[in-house]
Design a protein around this motif. Structure first.
Motif, PDB file in Angstrom:
ATOM      1  N   ALA A 197      -8.200  12.526 -20.925  1.00 50.76           N
ATOM      2  CA  ALA A 197      -8.728  11.430 -21.734  1.00 50.76           C
ATOM      3  C   ALA A 197      -7.535  11.217 -22.980  1.00 50.76           C
ATOM      4  CB  ALA A 197     -10.073  11.863 -22.499  1.00 50.76           C
ATOM      5  N   MET A 258     -10.438   9.245 -13.691  1.00 52.63           N
ATOM      6  CA  MET A 258     -10.230   8.856 -14.983  1.00 52.63           C
ATOM      7  C   MET A 258      -9.162   8.040 -15.152  1.00 52.63           C
ATOM      8  SD  MET A 258     -10.902  12.528 -16.872  1.00 52.63           S
ATOM      9  CE  MET A 258     -10.598  11.877 -18.608  1.00 52.63           C
ATOM     10  N   SER A 382     -20.666   6.846 -22.161  1.00 52.65           N
ATOM     11  CA  SER A 382     -19.350   6.158 -21.912  1.00 52.65           C
ATOM     12  C   SER A 382     -19.293   4.910 -22.281  1.00 52.65           C
ATOM     13  CB  SER A 382     -18.742   6.640 -20.545  1.00 52.65           C
ATOM     14  OG  SER A 382     -17.363   5.829 -20.580  1.00 52.65           O
ATOM     15  N   PHE A 389     -11.147   7.269 -26.591  1.00 53.26           N
ATOM     16  CA  PHE A 389     -10.912   8.678 -26.197  1.00 53.26           C
ATOM     17  C   PHE A 389     -12.538   9.094 -25.503  1.00 53.26           C
ATOM     18  CE2 PHE A 389     -11.800  13.067 -27.734  1.00 53.26           C
ATOM     19  CZ  PHE A 389     -10.694  13.614 -26.692  1.00 53.26           C
ATOM     20  N   LEU A 392     -13.391   7.712 -22.382  1.00 52.54           N
ATOM     21  CA  LEU A 392     -12.773   8.566 -21.128  1.00 52.54           C
ATOM     22  C   LEU A 392     -13.197   9.883 -20.991  1.00 52.54           C
ATOM     23  CD1 LEU A 392      -9.043   7.265 -21.527  1.00 52.54           C
ATOM     24  CD2 LEU A 392     -10.584   6.717 -19.590  1.00 52.54           C
ATOM     25  N   MET A 393     -13.547  10.696 -22.171  1.00 48.52           N
ATOM     26  CA  MET A 393     -13.982  11.843 -22.019  1.00 48.52           C
ATOM     27  C   MET A 393     -15.445  12.107 -21.382  1.00 48.52           C
ATOM     28  SD  MET A 393     -14.239  14.566 -25.028  1.00 48.52           S
ATOM     29  CE  MET A 393     -15.386  16.080 -24.926  1.00 48.52           C
ATOM     30  N   GLY A 396     -15.140  11.337 -17.660  1.00 50.57           N
ATOM     31  CA  GLY A 396     -14.540  12.381 -17.001  1.00 50.57           C
ATOM     32  C   GLY A 396     -15.319  13.513 -16.685  1.00 50.57           C
TER      33      GLY A 396
END
Length: 483
Positions: A197, A258, A382, A389, A392-393, A396
């Motif tokens: 991320a 990702m 998300s 960040f 994406l985290m 993911g």
């Protein structure tokens, strides 16, 4: 501008309402596996399970502790994440206890296996304690950005460490500390999500640049292939030296998903799929263990023939298919099947087969949908988050969960070769239990940040202007006069 011109976002459901809904759902999440365990024990022994009140009270107390931590330190978190986790963990305990009873009745099987439920309860307690610590200590998910490269270095060390320890069942997936074993890849997938991320957030513009167009698909530039080649090589090394097909697929799959989330370039997905296929074919030819898994997948019933196909050395795949076939659509009923006939039925991926036999295809689909719903809540966070960040985290973590469930369920039903990975929350295993509760803690914090973002008022448009609204009106009037 005055108060009339200020724009604010609606108040939403409020944190208290979310937490009250979560509490009600947790009560159901505790009651369902508890009464399922009672049903199974009654069917097997004809008696109420000893300490039933203590059992339901203990699971309820653990869930209540987790709920109180979320209510205090993540008040705006999604109200479905914790109840789903409690329900899956409870169902896993239910089936492990049910298998313990059957194993104890089967003298031949019980000689090489101790009761697994007490150990799983201990790991569940540890998992909830670690979950609470993460929710309390991590004030905001962006704090993790400061440790991305430390996490990357630690991930690589943990990923390669099992290669230096003895293997089990044809794979090297464990680190031995005295009499205890740790499966580091369960923790590695989480730390790699955090690193990916951060890396993709910093390099998304370069990775999104388009190179050559082939058959209508925009492929990335050659100079940007370095990261994907590096992750591909690491995945192959894990596959070659540790014979861990599941971890290799999950690590590479997380990165590709990702990468697509960050760049929205289908070329990366196509390229990643081709590289994964090429790597699997090459290692499949070089690794005897991978060959055996593929052979068992292609010829599961061959084990029972007079001349088994080369490489078919275990009956587990066939036993799993027998159990699923015996269960049919609605299953035999809890405690009324024969799931103990499956080797290692409560461990790793095979625990899904006992659920398929006693709860049927319908029960398996409900379990799968619980995982899908858990991942969907993370994807929802998300979408709602505003920082790249966090976006994406959260995506993911959802991808990591779905990929692991896919490789496990696919292996059990015969869709893909079996990989030996643990089914999150359900299967016996301390590393898996603790790591997945950590993943849920991060999902909770991300959804809490998303909820707080939605509660913040929108900025006053007048505050973002470099000139006043009166000056704009005056300029418009002058333009109209000149026109």
């Amino acid at each position: 501008m005055g108060a009339r011109g200020a724009s604010t976002r609606g108040p939403g459901p409020g944190s208290g309402r979310k937490r009250n809904l979560e509490l009600v759902l947790i009560l159901f999440a505790v009651a369902i596996p508890a009464f399922g365990d009672m049903d199974a024990v009654l069917a097997l022994t004809g008696k109420m399970p000893p300490g039933f009140a203590l059992q339901i009270g203990g699971l309820g107390a653990l869930a209540l502790v987790a709920h109180m931590v979320v209510r205090r330190w993540a008040a705006y978190a999604d109200p479905l994440i914790l109840p789903i986790t409690v329900l899956l963990s409870g169902l896993g305990l239910m089936m492990i206890h049910r298998l313990d009873i059957s194993m104890a009745k089967d003298g031949e099987t019980a000689t090489d296996r101790a009761a697994a439920a007490p150990g799983q309860i201990q790991w569940l307690v540890i998992g909830v304690v670690v979950f609470a610590a993460f929710v309390i200590i991590i004030k905001h998910h962006r704090i993790l950005q400061a440790y991305t490269y430390v996490l990357m270095a630690g991930s690589l060390v943990m990923l390669m460490a099992p290669a230096f320890f003895p293997g089990q069942y044809g794979a090297k997936r464990w680190i031995y500390i005295g009499s205890q074993t740790i499966e580091p890849d369960e923790f590695t997938k989480i730390s790699l999500v955090i690193f990916f991320a951060s890396y993709l957030m910093a390099n998304r513009d370069a990775l999104a640049l388009v190179g050559r167009k082939v058959w209508g698909i925009n492929f990335p530039r050659g100079r940007n292939l370095g990261p994907i080649i590096a992750i591909w090589v690491v995945s192959l090394l894990v596959l070659v030296f540790e014979v861990d097909l599941g971890t290799s697929l999950i690590v590479f799959g997380i990165f590709i998903i990702m990468l697509y989330m960050a760049t929205e370039r289908t070329g990366w997905v196509v390229l990643g799929t081709v590289m994964a296929a090429v790597g699997a074919l090459v290692v499949g030819e070089l690794s005897p263990n991978v060959k055996n898994r593929v052979a068992a997948w292609l010829h599961p019933m061959s084990y029972y023939s007079a001349h088994p196909a080369p490489g078919v050395i275990s009956p587990q795949q066939a036993q799993s298919l027998f159990a699923l076939g015996h269960g049919g659509f609605l299953g035999t009923g809890l405690g009324q099947g024969q799931p103990w006939l499956i080797g290692f039925a409560d461990r790793a991926d095979w625990i899904l087969a006992p659920f398929g036999e006693e709860l049927g295809t319908a029960g398996v689909m409900i379990i799968v949908m619980l995982y899908v719903l858990l991942a969907e809540r993370s994807f929802r966070a998300s979408i709602r988050l505003t920082d790249p960040f966090g976006k994406l985290m959260a995506g993911g973590l959802a991808a990591a969960l779905i990929l692991q469930v896919f490789v496990v369920v696919g292996g059990v039903i015969g869709l893909i070769p079996e990989t030996g990975k643990a089914l999150p929350f359900l299967a016996q295993g301390g590393s898996s239990m603790v790591a997945n509760w950590i993943m849920v803690a991060l999902m909770i914090k991300l959804s809490d940040a998303a909820g707080r973002t939605e509660m913040e008022p929108l900025p006053d448009p007048a505050a973002t202007l470099t000139i006043s609204a009166e000056e704009i009106a005056q300029a418009r009037a002058e333009m109209e006069q000149q026109g």
